[in-house]
Design a protein around this motif. Sequence first.
Motif, mmCIF file in Angstrom:
data_model
loop_
_atom_site.group_PDB
_atom_site.id
_atom_site.type_symbol
_atom_site.label_atom_id
_atom_site.label_comp_id
_atom_site.label_asym_id
_atom_site.label_seq_id
_atom_site.Cartn_x
_atom_site.Cartn_y
_atom_site.Cartn_z
ATOM 1 N N ARG A 86 -28.209 -27.363 64.545
ATOM 2 C CA ARG A 86 -28.640 -28.737 64.269
ATOM 3 C C ARG A 86 -27.552 -29.546 63.577
ATOM 4 N NH1 ARG A 86 -33.763 -26.411 62.951
ATOM 5 N NH2 ARG A 86 -33.160 -26.325 60.771
ATOM 6 N N ARG A 87 -26.773 -28.894 62.723
ATOM 7 C CA ARG A 87 -25.774 -29.647 61.976
ATOM 8 C C ARG A 87 -24.611 -28.729 61.637
ATOM 9 N NH1 ARG A 87 -26.622 -27.848 56.794
ATOM 10 N NH2 ARG A 87 -28.669 -26.969 56.377
ATOM 11 N N SER A 88 -23.417 -29.292 61.640
ATOM 12 C CA SER A 88 -22.234 -28.524 61.271
ATOM 13 C C SER A 88 -21.335 -29.391 60.408
ATOM 14 C CB SER A 88 -21.472 -28.071 62.518
ATOM 15 O OG SER A 88 -21.045 -29.181 63.259
ATOM 16 N N ASP A 89 -20.673 -28.756 59.484
ATOM 17 C CA ASP A 89 -19.807 -29.462 58.568
ATOM 18 C C ASP A 89 -18.382 -29.466 59.111
ATOM 19 O OD1 ASP A 89 -17.822 -29.016 56.014
ATOM 20 O OD2 ASP A 89 -19.398 -30.469 55.603
ATOM 21 N N THR A 90 -17.796 -30.655 59.289
ATOM 22 C CA THR A 90 -16.480 -30.767 59.917
ATOM 23 C C THR A 90 -15.423 -30.002 59.133
ATOM 24 O OG1 THR A 90 -17.051 -32.947 60.771
ATOM 25 C CG2 THR A 90 -14.716 -32.374 60.713
ATOM 26 N N ALA A 91 -15.445 -30.116 57.804
ATOM 27 C CA ALA A 91 -14.429 -29.440 56.998
ATOM 28 C C ALA A 91 -14.562 -27.936 57.102
ATOM 29 C CB ALA A 91 -14.543 -29.884 55.533
ATOM 30 N N THR A 92 -15.827 -27.448 57.034
ATOM 31 C CA THR A 92 -16.044 -26.008 57.146
ATOM 32 C C THR A 92 -15.598 -25.507 58.498
ATOM 33 O OG1 THR A 92 -17.926 -26.107 55.641
ATOM 34 C CG2 THR A 92 -17.771 -24.183 57.045
ATOM 35 N N THR A 121 -8.797 -31.706 64.765
ATOM 36 C CA THR A 121 -10.045 -32.107 64.139
ATOM 37 C C THR A 121 -10.298 -33.596 64.337
ATOM 38 O OG1 THR A 121 -9.729 -30.399 62.465
ATOM 39 C CG2 THR A 121 -11.338 -32.105 61.973
ATOM 40 N N SER A 122 -9.237 -34.408 64.306
ATOM 41 C CA SER A 122 -9.410 -35.845 64.465
ATOM 42 C C SER A 122 -9.928 -36.205 65.840
ATOM 43 C CB SER A 122 -8.076 -36.557 64.209
ATOM 44 O OG SER A 122 -7.135 -36.253 65.227
ATOM 45 N N HIS A 123 -9.707 -35.343 66.843
ATOM 46 C CA HIS A 123 -10.176 -35.621 68.194
ATOM 47 C C HIS A 123 -11.683 -35.465 68.325
ATOM 48 C CE1 HIS A 123 -5.926 -34.506 69.876
ATOM 49 N NE2 HIS A 123 -5.962 -35.682 69.297
ATOM 50 N N HIS A 124 -12.306 -34.806 67.324
ATOM 51 C CA HIS A 124 -13.725 -34.513 67.439
ATOM 52 C C HIS A 124 -14.597 -35.746 67.254
ATOM 53 C CE1 HIS A 124 -12.840 -30.069 66.269
ATOM 54 N NE2 HIS A 124 -12.413 -30.394 67.461
ATOM 55 N N GLY A 125 -14.031 -36.831 66.751
ATOM 56 C CA GLY A 125 -14.847 -38.001 66.480
ATOM 57 C C GLY A 125 -15.184 -38.814 67.707
ATOM 58 N N VAL A 156 -17.847 -21.653 71.617
ATOM 59 C CA VAL A 156 -18.540 -21.826 70.338
ATOM 60 C C VAL A 156 -18.034 -23.068 69.622
ATOM 61 C CG1 VAL A 156 -18.904 -20.835 68.056
ATOM 62 C CG2 VAL A 156 -19.053 -19.377 70.064
ATOM 63 N N GLN A 157 -16.713 -23.254 69.586
ATOM 64 C CA GLN A 157 -16.163 -24.431 68.925
ATOM 65 C C GLN A 157 -16.636 -25.707 69.606
ATOM 66 O OE1 GLN A 157 -11.924 -23.838 68.937
ATOM 67 N NE2 GLN A 157 -12.014 -22.093 67.549
ATOM 68 N N ALA A 158 -16.687 -25.705 70.930
ATOM 69 C CA ALA A 158 -17.156 -26.880 71.667
ATOM 70 C C ALA A 158 -18.610 -27.183 71.334
ATOM 71 C CB ALA A 158 -16.986 -26.663 73.167
ATOM 72 N N ILE A 159 -19.437 -26.139 71.209
ATOM 73 C CA ILE A 159 -20.845 -26.317 70.858
ATOM 74 C C ILE A 159 -20.974 -26.938 69.468
ATOM 75 C CG2 ILE A 159 -22.959 -25.066 70.255
ATOM 76 C CD1 ILE A 159 -22.279 -23.126 72.562
ATOM 77 N N LEU A 160 -20.163 -26.466 68.525
ATOM 78 C CA LEU A 160 -20.212 -27.016 67.171
ATOM 79 C C LEU A 160 -19.802 -28.481 67.167
ATOM 80 C CD1 LEU A 160 -18.704 -24.013 65.205
ATOM 81 C CD2 LEU A 160 -21.086 -24.758 65.220
ATOM 82 N N VAL A 161 -18.775 -28.800 67.933
ATOM 83 C CA VAL A 161 -18.348 -30.199 68.039
ATOM 84 C C VAL A 161 -19.474 -31.046 68.629
ATOM 85 C CG1 VAL A 161 -16.765 -31.782 69.198
ATOM 86 C CG2 VAL A 161 -15.902 -29.644 68.233
ATOM 87 N N ASN A 208 -22.691 -30.589 68.613
ATOM 88 C CA ASN A 208 -23.790 -30.800 67.674
ATOM 89 C C ASN A 208 -23.399 -31.719 66.534
ATOM 90 O OD1 ASN A 208 -26.366 -28.979 68.178
ATOM 91 N ND2 ASN A 208 -24.595 -27.922 68.988
ATOM 92 N N ASP A 209 -22.138 -31.641 66.119
ATOM 93 C CA ASP A 209 -21.665 -32.537 65.070
ATOM 94 C C ASP A 209 -21.716 -33.988 65.546
ATOM 95 O OD1 ASP A 209 -20.487 -32.897 62.451
ATOM 96 O OD2 ASP A 209 -18.649 -33.442 63.485
ATOM 97 N N LEU A 210 -21.552 -34.186 66.856
ATOM 98 C CA LEU A 210 -21.566 -35.532 67.429
ATOM 99 C C LEU A 210 -22.940 -35.934 67.964
ATOM 100 C CD1 LEU A 210 -18.137 -35.425 69.275
ATOM 101 C CD2 LEU A 210 -18.666 -36.456 67.061
ATOM 102 N N GLY A 211 -23.941 -35.079 67.724
ATOM 103 C CA GLY A 211 -25.298 -35.447 68.088
ATOM 104 C C GLY A 211 -25.752 -35.039 69.459
#
Length: 225
Positions: A132-138, A150-154, A207-212, A214-217
């Motif tokens: 449901r939620r992931s912390d970008t820094a973590t 990391t900046s590309h994830h926005g 896994v990283q793509a999934i976290l991104v 979810n971080d973006l909704g």
Amino acid sequence: MYTLMVADDHPLFRDAIVGVLRDGMPDSRVIEADSLATALAQADCHDDLDLILLDLGLPDAEGLTGLERLRDTVPLIPVAIVSADQDRTTVLEAMNLGAVGYIPKSTPRQTLLAALTQILEGNVYLPADIMRRSDTATRAQVTNLSADQTSHHGSLDLLTDKQREVLTHMALGDSNKMIAYRLAIAETTVKTHVSAILRKLGVTSRVQAILVANDLGLGRQNERP
């Protein structure tokens, strides 16, 4: 028929999860191990193992060292963590080390069986709060992503509409085969989209793509397209 190993040194919990597997997956064979050494020996003897369920509290393995040893020794056998530790950093570190899932010991029986089914079908499984939620820094710290990556994830601007659809289904836990079915496209086409998604998001794993995502909704629970 699946062959599963339960590696846990606590007899009561090991018996409980073995019972859940035998009731919920009656056609499967379950092997037990009470230490990392036993798990490694069992894995060496059973080349038909489909999945190892690994506790992080084994007496001869500290933290994630047991996972690392298994990944180094039997890299072709998938390993899912079943642990009482629900710290998000631990979960993400385990996934970064190659675990195919992380299942808290507090998981209800039916959710556990659903998680195992998802993993055995080739998907990854993360606890609901991680999905449901992931912390970008973590996430950046655990996956060792650079500041530029990391900046590309926005932004999802680099993805085509179809790639956004594929990423949404990835975040919902769908396998490539299921995504192909839902979107009425070839599985090889899905694989091509996944590769492009990883490249455009600046990540190196599903896994990283999934976290991104979810971080973006994208791919939030109960929001299936």
